[in-house]
Design a protein around this motif. Structure first.
Motif, PDB file in Angstrom:
ATOM      1  N   THR A 122      -6.742   9.027   3.431  1.00 36.68           N
ATOM      2  CA  THR A 122      -5.822   9.060   4.574  1.00 36.68           C
ATOM      3  C   THR A 122      -6.419   9.828   5.744  1.00 36.68           C
ATOM      4  N   LYS A 164       0.824  -1.200   0.000  1.00 32.02           N
ATOM      5  CA  LYS A 164       0.000   0.000   0.000  1.00 32.02           C
ATOM      6  C   LYS A 164       0.864   1.258   0.000  1.00 32.02           C
ATOM      7  N   LYS A 180      -4.116  -0.849  -7.428  1.00 35.69           N
ATOM      8  CA  LYS A 180      -5.488  -0.329  -7.452  1.00 35.69           C
ATOM      9  C   LYS A 180      -5.520   1.195  -7.350  1.00 35.69           C
ATOM     10  N   LYS A 205      -4.897   6.056   0.476  1.00 36.93           N
ATOM     11  CA  LYS A 205      -4.003   4.950   0.793  1.00 36.93           C
ATOM     12  C   LYS A 205      -4.559   3.730   0.086  1.00 36.93           C
ATOM     13  N   CYS A 206      -3.762   3.158  -0.810  1.00 37.21           N
ATOM     14  CA  CYS A 206      -4.291   2.063  -1.624  1.00 37.21           C
ATOM     15  C   CYS A 206      -3.180   1.124  -2.087  1.00 37.21           C
ATOM     16  N   PRO A 207      -3.557  -0.110  -2.448  1.00 40.82           N
ATOM     17  CA  PRO A 207      -2.576  -1.023  -3.040  1.00 40.82           C
ATOM     18  C   PRO A 207      -2.062  -0.441  -4.355  1.00 40.82           C
ATOM     19  N   SER A 208      -0.805  -0.671  -4.654  1.00 39.27           N
ATOM     20  CA  SER A 208      -0.201  -0.077  -5.849  1.00 39.27           C
ATOM     21  C   SER A 208      -0.874  -0.524  -7.140  1.00 39.27           C
ATOM     22  N   ARG A 235       0.694   5.833  -0.264  1.00 38.10           N
ATOM     23  CA  ARG A 235      -0.097   7.064  -0.176  1.00 38.10           C
ATOM     24  C   ARG A 235       0.073   7.841  -1.472  1.00 38.10           C
ATOM     25  N   GLY A 263     -10.229  -1.790  -0.409  1.00 40.44           N
ATOM     26  CA  GLY A 263      -8.810  -1.644  -0.066  1.00 40.44           C
ATOM     27  C   GLY A 263      -8.286  -0.234  -0.257  1.00 40.44           C
ATOM     28  N   VAL A 264      -9.107   0.634  -0.884  1.00 39.78           N
ATOM     29  CA  VAL A 264      -8.720   2.032  -1.107  1.00 39.78           C
ATOM     30  C   VAL A 264      -9.464   2.913  -0.119  1.00 39.78           C
TER      31      VAL A 264
END
Length: 232
Positions: free
Chosen positions: A170, A99, A138, A133-136, A101, A166-167
């Motif tokens: 912050t 994940k 997504k 904040k998310c998985p790269s 930012r 998952g998104v």
């Protein structure tokens, strides 16, 4: 997905870096993951064309280093304070599951179908970008706000934005505002009818009867007659 060609650089001094820039290239660093940092350079002309595209800093691109491709995310960019030309850029390797930012731009659509805007309402944009904040794998390229059917007084909060699983923003713990559609600061006065404009400023006779215009010659003769009677 955009792609960008890069070459390994072996610059060791400020003079080497200066020569690299004079040749039309921008020094860069590729970092992240389990691999070592890579010193590379990219074409300034091509980089500038990508920077002009909306959402470039939140978009994954394929960086081909000496013909070997890898997915990266553009991060910090340094600019010349005088010419505003890019002088350095960092690329973060995209590692699945990790994940990160990232600030994602906000886009507003369907202005023409908003009743509130048609009535003179003003779109007050509080946040043009939202940090997520998310998985790269997504990363949303853009956050879209639809103005269709929106009236004066309505607002858009982060809770109204649909994000993938998952998104998340912050900023946690409050439903922050992205934009509002406010009432116009100056109200337009209704136009007066043509007849009202034509009669405006004219005084009506005290008895309510229509006044009869007096010719200039008749007015002068009446004044002379009145003066003669007063002498008698």
């Amino acid at each position: 997905m955009n792609s960008l060609e890069a070459n390994t650089r072996k610059t060791k001094s400020k003079g080497d870096v200066r020569s690299l820039r004079l040749s039309g290239n921008v020094p860069a660093i590729v970092y992240g993951g389990n691999e070592q940092n890579e010193k590379v350079s990219v074409s300034k002309k091509i980089l500038k064309s990508l920077l002009d595209k909306e959402g470039f800093l939140s978009s994954i691109i394929t960086l081909n280093v000496d013909g070997k491709g890898q997915n990266v995310l553009p991060r910090e960019i340094t600019y010349n304070v005088i010419s505003d030309e890019p002088t350095h850029i960092d690329f973060l390797r995209v590692v699945p599951g990790v994940k990160i930012r990232i600030e994602v731009p906000v886009q507003f659509i369907n202005h023409e179908t908003s009743p509130g805007l048609k009535r003179g309402g003003v779109l007050n944009i509080v946040r043009r970008k939202i940090e997520l904040k998310c998985p790269s794998e997504k990363i949303p390229e853009i956050i879209t706000i639809d103005l269709d059917g929106i009236e004066i007084g309505e607002s858009f909060k982060i809770s109204s934005v649909k994000l993938e699983e998952g998104v998340s923003p912050t900023i946690q713990g409050r439903d922050f505002v992205i934009a509002t559609l406010a009432a116009p600061t100056v109200m337009k006065e209704p136009e007066k009818p043509a007849e009202a404009e034509a009669t405006e400023g004219e005084e009506a006779p005290a008895d309510g009867k229509e006044a009869t215009p007096v010719a200039e010659g008749d007015k002068k003769e009446g004044e002379e007659k009145k003066a003669s009677e007063e002498k008698k």
